[in-house]
Motif scaffolding. Structure first.
Motif: not given
Length: 270
Positions: A149-162
């Motif tokens: 987002l503007d203003g330095g905000t970030r959202f992250t979704l992640d997933a992993e299988r190892r």
């Protein structure tokens, strides 16, 4: 006390650009990992007996700029593990040295944009040198989606299988499946706050002896970030101080645990 790990690593790589769309990368790496922990001990074995090893890795990667901010990727990696003490205490005479080959394909999209993502999925096979241990063949991968987002905000979704080897004495391999969500807010150009929640399972489905094991875990963390530099491609120099709280609920009595940690880290991209 926490386990102390010392790593001696040596690597070399070659990057070749074939026109403006295609990049090829080759890499060779050797890691010598040594561990110590005065509080660790089981069946007269030290942490060094369980985890000290040499990892040798060869990898190749090809990326192709499909259009705009989208790139296709293919990667193959071959990893060999040779343990200083390869014998399992629970199975005298059985060794756990192994070779693992992984093929991944995927894409990066929105590079440098407000909505960006990475997708990597493929196939791996882990082969033990000793037939008494069970080999693994199956799907592995990781994915992440970030919205800025503007203003330095970030959202992250992640997933992993190892899949990897396990330090549990009676096991051949473990499966690690996890999902997470994080939010970062920079208060100004240099300082930011971070929060993250992760949950998942760690499974040991085919032990060499005894019962299978399945651990469920959840982890919360908060952090203070100090960003020195970041460009439009997301390459950065960033320091972080984090506090985390983790609980792991095991299906095997006596293996459930809770812990809190403080971590100081540096993230340098170029």
């Amino acid at each position: 006390a926490r386990t102390i790990r010392k790593t001696r690593a040596l690597g070399a790589g070659v990057i070749a650009r074939l026109g403006w769309r295609t990049v090829l990368e080759l890499e060779h790496r050797k890691d010598d990992l040594n561990h110590s922990d005065e509080d660790f001990g089981t069946r007269d074995r030290t942490i060094a007996d369980v985890k000290n090893r040499v990892e040798t890795t060869w990898s190749g990667r090809a990326t192709y700029r499909l259009m705009g901010r989208t790139r296709l990727m293919m990667e193959v990696e071959q990893r060999s593990l040779s343990f200083d003490n390869p014998f399992l205490n629970s199975l005298p005479g059985v060794t756990r040295n192994l070779d693992q080959t992984t093929w991944l394909s995927g894409l990066d999209f929105g590079v440098g944009g407000a909505l960006r993502g990475t997708l990597r999925y493929g196939y791996t096979h882990m082969d033990y040198s000793d037939p008494a241990l069970t080999d693994y063949r199956g799907i592995v991968g990781r994915t992440a989606l970030t919205y800025i987002l503007d203003g330095g905000t970030r959202f992250t979704l992640d997933a992993e299988r190892r899949v990897d080897f396990s330090v549990w004495e009676s096991n051949s391999y473990l499966l690690d499946d996890r999902r997470g969500v994080s939010a970062t807010r920079f208060l100004n150009r240099y300082l930011g706050l971070e929060g993250r929640y992760t949950r998942g399972t760690i499974s040991i489905p085919e032990p060499a002896v005894g019962e299978s094991r399945r651990d469920r875990f959840r982890r919360y963390s908060i952090g203070l970030l100090a960003r020195i530099h970041e460009n439009e491609l997301g390459r950065k120099i960033e320091y972080a101080l984090r506090f985390s709280d983790q609980y792991q609920d095991s299906s095997v009595p006596g293996f459930s645990q809770a812990r809190q940690t403080f971590t100081l880290s540096a993230d340098v991209g170029f």
